[in-house]
Design a protein around this motif. Structure first.
Motif, short mmCIF file in Angstrom:
data_model
loop_
_atom_site.label_atom_id
_atom_site.label_comp_id
_atom_site.label_asym_id
_atom_site.label_seq_id
_atom_site.Cartn_x
_atom_site.Cartn_y
_atom_site.Cartn_z
N ALA A 37 0.81 -1.21 0.00
CA ALA A 37 0.00 0.00 0.00
C ALA A 37 0.85 1.27 0.00
O ALA A 37 0.48 2.27 -0.63
N ALA A 38 1.97 1.21 0.72
CA ALA A 38 2.80 2.42 0.81
C ALA A 38 4.16 2.05 1.38
O ALA A 38 4.31 1.06 2.11
N VAL A 39 5.16 2.84 1.03
CA VAL A 39 6.48 2.80 1.66
C VAL A 39 6.73 4.22 2.14
O VAL A 39 6.74 5.16 1.33
N GLY A 40 6.88 4.39 3.46
CA GLY A 40 6.97 5.73 3.99
C GLY A 40 8.00 5.88 5.08
O GLY A 40 8.66 4.91 5.49
N ALA A 41 8.15 7.11 5.55
CA ALA A 41 9.12 7.41 6.60
C ALA A 41 8.77 6.65 7.87
O ALA A 41 7.60 6.34 8.13
N PRO A 42 9.78 6.33 8.68
CA PRO A 42 9.51 5.59 9.92
C PRO A 42 8.47 6.30 10.78
O PRO A 42 8.55 7.52 11.00
N GLY A 43 7.46 5.55 11.20
CA GLY A 43 6.42 6.10 12.04
C GLY A 43 5.31 6.81 11.31
O GLY A 43 4.34 7.25 11.94
N ALA A 44 5.40 6.93 10.00
CA ALA A 44 4.40 7.69 9.25
C ALA A 44 3.18 6.87 8.86
O ALA A 44 2.16 7.43 8.46
N LEU A 45 3.27 5.54 8.96
CA LEU A 45 2.18 4.68 8.51
C LEU A 45 1.55 3.97 9.71
O LEU A 45 2.26 3.50 10.60
N ALA A 46 0.23 3.88 9.71
CA ALA A 46 -0.49 3.23 10.81
C ALA A 46 -1.09 1.92 10.31
O ALA A 46 -1.56 1.84 9.17
N GLY A 47 -1.10 0.91 11.16
CA GLY A 47 -1.64 -0.38 10.76
C GLY A 47 -2.50 -1.00 11.83
O GLY A 47 -2.29 -0.79 13.02
N ARG A 48 -3.49 -1.77 11.37
CA ARG A 48 -4.27 -2.53 12.32
C ARG A 48 -3.41 -3.58 13.01
O ARG A 48 -3.69 -4.00 14.12
N ARG A 49 -2.37 -3.97 12.30
CA ARG A 49 -1.35 -4.86 12.89
C ARG A 49 0.01 -4.30 12.54
O ARG A 49 0.24 -3.90 11.39
N THR A 50 0.89 -4.25 13.51
CA THR A 50 2.23 -3.70 13.30
C THR A 50 3.26 -4.74 13.69
O THR A 50 3.14 -5.41 14.72
N LEU A 51 4.26 -4.87 12.85
CA LEU A 51 5.36 -5.79 13.10
C LEU A 51 6.65 -4.98 13.15
O LEU A 51 7.04 -4.36 12.16
N VAL A 52 7.30 -4.98 14.30
CA VAL A 52 8.54 -4.23 14.46
C VAL A 52 9.70 -5.08 13.93
O VAL A 52 9.94 -6.19 14.40
N VAL A 53 10.42 -4.53 12.96
CA VAL A 53 11.51 -5.27 12.32
C VAL A 53 12.80 -4.46 12.37
O VAL A 53 13.64 -4.55 11.47
N THR A 54 12.98 -3.72 13.42
CA THR A 54 14.18 -2.90 13.58
C THR A 54 15.43 -3.77 13.52
O THR A 54 15.49 -4.84 14.12
N GLY A 55 16.42 -3.29 12.78
CA GLY A 55 17.67 -4.02 12.64
C GLY A 55 17.65 -5.08 11.57
O GLY A 55 18.68 -5.75 11.34
N LYS A 56 16.52 -5.24 10.90
CA LYS A 56 16.41 -6.25 9.86
C LYS A 56 16.19 -5.60 8.50
O LYS A 56 15.81 -4.43 8.41
N VAL A 57 16.45 -6.39 7.46
CA VAL A 57 16.25 -5.92 6.09
C VAL A 57 14.87 -6.34 5.62
O VAL A 57 14.44 -7.48 5.85
N VAL A 58 14.17 -5.43 4.97
CA VAL A 58 12.89 -5.72 4.33
C VAL A 58 13.12 -5.59 2.82
O VAL A 58 13.53 -4.53 2.33
N SER A 59 12.88 -6.67 2.10
CA SER A 59 13.14 -6.66 0.66
C SER A 59 12.01 -7.37 -0.06
O SER A 59 11.17 -8.04 0.56
N PRO A 60 11.96 -7.23 -1.40
CA PRO A 60 11.00 -8.05 -2.14
C PRO A 60 11.32 -9.53 -1.94
O PRO A 60 12.47 -9.91 -1.68
N GLY A 61 10.30 -10.36 -2.04
CA GLY A 61 10.54 -11.80 -2.01
C GLY A 61 11.43 -12.22 -3.17
O GLY A 61 11.38 -11.63 -4.26
#
Length: 535
Positions: A37-61
């Protein structure tokens, strides 16, 4: 002031590598349904469910552009070995090996030409057309997206079996029509296996005729070429000719010279030939020096392949076959190759898995050619599931290929599982480990390749090669195929003699927005799609 939109899921605090090769950035990623849905600045997006992934890489599958999981996916659609390492899309039907279409002519032959197909699973084969095969996978459900190539070998078996003759015009027209039907049903291209039966019987004109239907539909031509030793330049030229004459994008499979090739310069000349081709051309490589080869490709002559597998198995028990073995194979065994040929699958109860041909020769007091025939004899009707991993790349060549931006990183294996019918079954180290091997050893430990480039060559680059317009990049509107991994922990313990091991550091995997791996554990979800629908 309006309330912020609450997305289904927000991955927050991670380092985003979006797949396009640009620098990593700390950002949040929001998912709604099966889309980013979106890629945004840290803390700028709200979710019904939030997963904290600090220190990890998020990439396409990761997209495995070279898989042989055609039949293992029909046995167990979960694809645990793929999703465990962050693979969200597999491209099946490579090296000219495929399970569809099936005709009266090819029905008894297809099972003798597919790694991972055992007689006990014959009832899984319920299809005849390519569309039927895709529908069978959809009906069962799959844990990954499946984008199949239609295999030239399956088409040739359908019209002429393992006959080595030139095909008649009507047979070529039928093959071309079946290729067109497969593309219209959802195939992404055509593959050839020109060192293997029955593909080795095809001439260039045959390949151009069949691939023409693929080029007309903007498809891919993926070729296991005829020779990666002394004739590698000519083999590359043939592939470029087929792609150029048909308009297909070109993919050269595991295109690294074999260690037995004396002249390394030929390899680099061949790569230059591919790069100079008239269509979009890429090559690929897996990040291990050992690769898989079904034992029958070494020793079973075409002259006895054109028969039901019970009959072929009977002929394999005839010691006179020793007189028909390819002398190059016999010489290679005698030259020490046997010590590094490990059985990945023995076609039987698994008791020989992990053993080298050299070890078995000593234990059984047999010559090396006799050992090979004894393994096939024990496998009986499952002889094509007797597979060795052999040393296929020189270390220097492997590292050179891994450095090249146009060498995509892939697997060349099957899908497996820790439980169920595929438990204990493997084809090569890549089954469970190619993505973590690349990210752990060659990116983090050896610093051979920057992480952004490695990710691009496993995501956006293969997506572009496949003609995908909505996968492979982390941007809004694209499919939510996402992997979260820990760059400090990612890695694998697989070896050439121990092929099954859960990867480390792959924590979260989403396929079309649904978790298939959560906190490092399988969820059992089957959210994958099957087949390509352009546009």
């Amino acid at each position: 002031m309006a309330e912020p939109r609450h997305h289904d899921l927000v991955l927050t605090g991670g380092t985003v590598i979006d797949g396009r090769g640009g620098p990593a950035v700390v950002a949040d990623v929001a998912v709604d349904g099966d889309r980013i849905a979106a890629v945004g600045a840290p803390g700028a997006l709200a979710g019904r469910r939030t997963l904290v992934v600090t220190g990890k890489v998020v990439s396409p599958g990761f997209i495995d552009i070279h898989s042989h999981a055609d039949f293992t996916l029909a046995v167990d659609g979960r694809a645990q070995s793929s999703v465990a390492q962050g693979i969200t899309t597999v491209v099946t039907g490579n090296c000219g090996h495929g399970v569809a279409p099936v005709t009266d002519r090819s029905a008894p032959l297809v099972p003798t030409n597919i790694p991972g197909w055992r007689a006990e699973w014959d009832d899984r084969q319920t299809w005849s057309t390519f569309a039927d095969y895709l529908d069978a996978l959809r009906g069962q459900g799959v844990g990954v997206n499946v984008l199949p190539l239609v295999a030239h070998g399956a088409l040739r078996l359908a019209v002429a079996g393992f006959e080595t003759r030139a095909l008649r015009r009507a047979e070529l027209d039928r093959m071309r029509a079946m290729a067109a039907e497969a593309m219209d049903a959802g195939a992404v291209g055509l593959s050839t296996g020109l060192e293997y039966a029955p593909g080795l019987a095809a001439d260039t004109n045959e390949l151009i005729t069949v691939a023409g239907a693929v080029g007309e539909r903007a498809g891919l031509y993926a070729s296991h070429c005829r020779n990666r030793t002394d004739r590698i330049v000519e083999a590359a030229q043939e592939a470029v000719t087929v792609a150029g004459r048909t308009g297909c994008r070109l993919q050269l499979s595991h295109f690294v010279r074999r260690p037995t090739a004396a002249d390394r310069s030929l390899f680099h000349r061949a790569v230059d030939v591919v790069r100079a081709g008239p269509t979009r051309s890429r090559l690929d490589v897996f990040p291990f020096p050992h690769g898989p080869t079904p034992l029958p490709t070494f020793v079973v002559p075409m002259s006895i392949r054109d028969a039901p597998r019970r009959e072929v198995a009977r002929r394999l028990a005839d010691r006179s076959l020793l007189d028909e073995l390819d002398q190059r194979f016999v010489d290679a065994l005698a030259g020490g190759v046997a010590a590094t040929c490990f059985l990945a699958s023995d076609g039987g109860d698994g008791s020989l898995v992990g053993r080298s041909l050299g070890d078995l020769a000593g234990e059984w007091d047999l010559s090396l050619p006799e050992v090979v025939l004894e393994v096939l004899r024990r496998a009986d009707v499952d002889f094509y599931d007797a597979v060795v991993v052999e040393r296929v790349f020189d270390d220097a060549d492997l590292r050179w290929a891994l450095l090249q931006p146009d060498f995509l990183v892939m697997g060349d294996g099957l899908t497996g599982a820790l439980d169920g019918p595929l438990a204990g079954h493997a084809m090569c180290a890549s089954d469970w480990g190619y993505a973590p091997q690349m990210l752990g050893r060659f990116v983090r430990d050896e610093r051979l390749v920057p992480i952004e480039q490695a990710v691009a060559r496993m995501t956006a680059e293969p997506a572009a090669q496949l003609g995908l317009a909505d996968r492979g990049v982390l941007v809004a509107g694209y499919r939510a195929d996402i992997v979260v991994f820990d760059p400090a922990r990612v890695g694998t313990a697989v070896r050439e003699d121990a092929l099954i091991s859960m990867p480390a550091g792959i924590d979260e995997v989403l396929v079309n927005g649904a978790a298939v791996v959560s906190a490092g554990r399988f969820t059992g979800a089957l959210p994958g799609t099957v087949g390509h629908r352009p546009g």
